[in-house]
Design a protein around this motif. Structure first.
Motif, PDB file in Angstrom:
ATOM      1  N   GLU A  61       0.843  -1.188   0.000  1.00  0.00           N
ATOM      2  CA  GLU A  61       0.000   0.000   0.000  1.00  0.00           C
ATOM      3  C   GLU A  61       0.877   1.236   0.000  1.00  0.00           C
ATOM      4  O   GLU A  61       2.064   1.187   0.354  1.00  0.00           O
ATOM      5  CB  GLU A  61      -0.930   0.006   1.210  1.00  0.00           C
ATOM      6  CG  GLU A  61      -0.219  -0.069   2.553  1.00  0.00           C
ATOM      7  CD  GLU A  61      -1.204  -0.176   3.713  1.00  0.00           C
ATOM      8  OE1 GLU A  61      -2.405   0.067   3.500  1.00  0.00           O
ATOM      9  OE2 GLU A  61      -0.750  -0.492   4.833  1.00  0.00           O
ATOM     10  N   ASN A  84       1.128  -4.403   2.974  1.00  0.00           N
ATOM     11  CA  ASN A  84      -0.216  -4.301   3.504  1.00  0.00           C
ATOM     12  C   ASN A  84      -0.403  -5.420   4.525  1.00  0.00           C
ATOM     13  O   ASN A  84      -0.741  -6.553   4.186  1.00  0.00           O
ATOM     14  CB  ASN A  84      -1.241  -4.425   2.373  1.00  0.00           C
ATOM     15  CG  ASN A  84      -2.674  -4.315   2.869  1.00  0.00           C
ATOM     16  OD1 ASN A  84      -2.911  -4.062   4.046  1.00  0.00           O
ATOM     17  ND2 ASN A  84      -3.625  -4.511   1.979  1.00  0.00           N
ATOM     18  N   SER A  87      -3.473  -7.719   4.684  1.00  0.00           N
ATOM     19  CA  SER A  87      -3.860  -8.491   3.499  1.00  0.00           C
ATOM     20  C   SER A  87      -3.859  -9.993   3.731  1.00  0.00           C
ATOM     21  O   SER A  87      -4.622 -10.729   3.097  1.00  0.00           O
ATOM     22  CB  SER A  87      -2.940  -8.154   2.313  1.00  0.00           C
ATOM     23  OG  SER A  87      -1.585  -8.498   2.607  1.00  0.00           O
TER      24      SER A  87
END
Length: 405
Positions: A61, A84, A87
């Motif tokens: 990200e 991230n 995730s």
């Protein structure tokens, strides 16, 4: 045919780049695209394409850098990239003789919870082993208010001869059978990919990422538990051997037709140094109540029992000879001795270190540093989680390529 081969090669190269970018972001925490390109000596355009793919997959990200947000300068602020963490949820599992330890981490490696489950039996049939892993993971997830369905991957560390690429167990002290393909058994009980690895390799991975091996290119980790294991890191990478059977330090032969080892052969180092070997030796030598654990032997030696002192001294001399052989073979930067606190001090005493020095080929250079790291099963499990993150990363990058085709 040539076009298809060229396309395949291009896809492979893109995957390599994506994985390199992902690993660079993981290693640095936060980093800009231009800095990734510089570090990997790759064009900014290539990095932009790779990071776009990783962003679309939700693996990384964007965040605005603190320096940019605090400055009043004109122009577009430099965007940083990070993993991230939300995730993926990964489980690392360490199977020991008396317990199973689990750690749940996010995709960044941040610990979410840890869980320990006692074992009634040290060795299990393969199907019972798989079901036990499932049951323990269920409980570990529940303790963090998560579901087994939330897991993206599981890595399981066990002692033995393991082909990690195939999830194939040639032999393990945790299983009642030899030559077991655990993939179909684990696929039946788990909703996510599962990976099997030698537990000593996982300790080496943990040392490399979080411990005393951080920043080293060539080092060895000797694990001291019920048996003796070895993790080898050469040029920054784990070395397993062609069949996954390399680095079996505990099964290095130290005496022809010697003591019986739990692997079924005779004369292995482990048959003189492993916990079970010490208990066997002390039991034979003892004229009093037979010791039941290593703790009994250590306590008796501390109290001055000559037989217990002799058993530990002999194990130390055998171990010192083995470590000197490792130095002669690998000439590493460092050797890390890893095990439970207070349970293997006799293996790095001054007498043992003298035996190591006397057994090393004499050159006008200092010996590799020998460090001691005491940590419990939770850190073994953390190494398993780190390996699980790597494997999930590879799977997700491959899925990117499959969707692109």
């Amino acid at each position: 045919m040539l076009k298809s081969k060229a396309s395949s090669n291009a896809t492979d190269q893109r995957n390599v780049t994506r994985l390199r970018v992902l690993e660079k972001i993981r290693a640095t925490g936060t980093i800009s695209r231009i800095d990734i390109a510089s570090a990997l000596e790759t064009s900014p355009a290539t990095i932009t394409t790779a990071t776009a793919d990783l962003l679309s997959a939700g693996l990384i990200e964007e965040i605005e850098s603190e320096t940019s947000s605090k400055s009043a300068r004109r122009g577009r602020p430099r965007v940083q990239l990070k993993l991230n963490g939300a995730s993926h949820l990964i489980a690392g599992v360490k199977v020991a003789r008396q317990q199973v330890s689990v750690i749940l981490v996010d995709f960044e490696g941040t610990e979410i919870t840890s869980y320990t489950h006692p074992l009634d039996q040290a060795r299990m049939a393969p199907d019972a082993f798989a079901k036990k892993i499932r049951a323990v993971l269920d409980q570990a997830c529940a303790s963090a208010n998560r579901s087994l369905a939330d897991l993206s991957g599981v890595c399981i560390g066990i002692a033995g001869l393991i082909d990690a690429n195939q999830n194939f167990v040639h032999w393990s002290s945790s299983l009642t059978e030899r030559n077991v393909d655990l993939s179909p058994l684990l696929s039946e009980v788990l909703p996510c990919p599962a990976f099997i690895e030698n537990d000593a390799n996982l300790v080496a991975k943990a040392e490399q990422l979080f411990g005393l091996g951080k920043g080293l290119k060539n080092f060895l980790v000797v694990t001291i538990e019920h048996g003796i294991g070895l993790g080898i890191v050469l040029d920054g990478k784990l070395y397993r051997g062609e069949r996954g059977c390399g680095a079996e330090f505990g099964h290095l032969k130290v005496q022809l037709d010697g003591a019986l080892c739990q692997c079924g052969q005779r004369g292995c180092l482990e048959a003189y140094v492993g916990e079970y070997a010490l208990i066997r030796e002390a039991t034979i030598a003892s004229e009093a109540t037979d010791p039941r654990t290593l703790v009994d032997i250590l306590a008796a030696a501390k109290a001055g029992d000559a037989r217990s002192i002799s058993v530990l001294a002999r194990a130390g001399q055998m171990f010192g000879m083995g470590v000197s052989n490792l130095i002669n073979l690998f000439d590493p930067e460092c050797i890390i001795l890893s095990g439970a606190r207070g349970r293997f001090d006799y293996l790095h005493s001054d007498e043992v270190m003298a035996r190591v020095q006397n057994g090393v080929v004499s050159v006008d250079a200092p010996l590799p540093e020998i460090k001691v790291n005491h940590w419990g099963d939770s850190m073994w499990a953390k190494g398993a989680a780190a390996y699980g993150i790597e494997q999930v990363s590879i799977l997700k990058v491959r899925e990117l390529a499959a969707h692109a085709n």
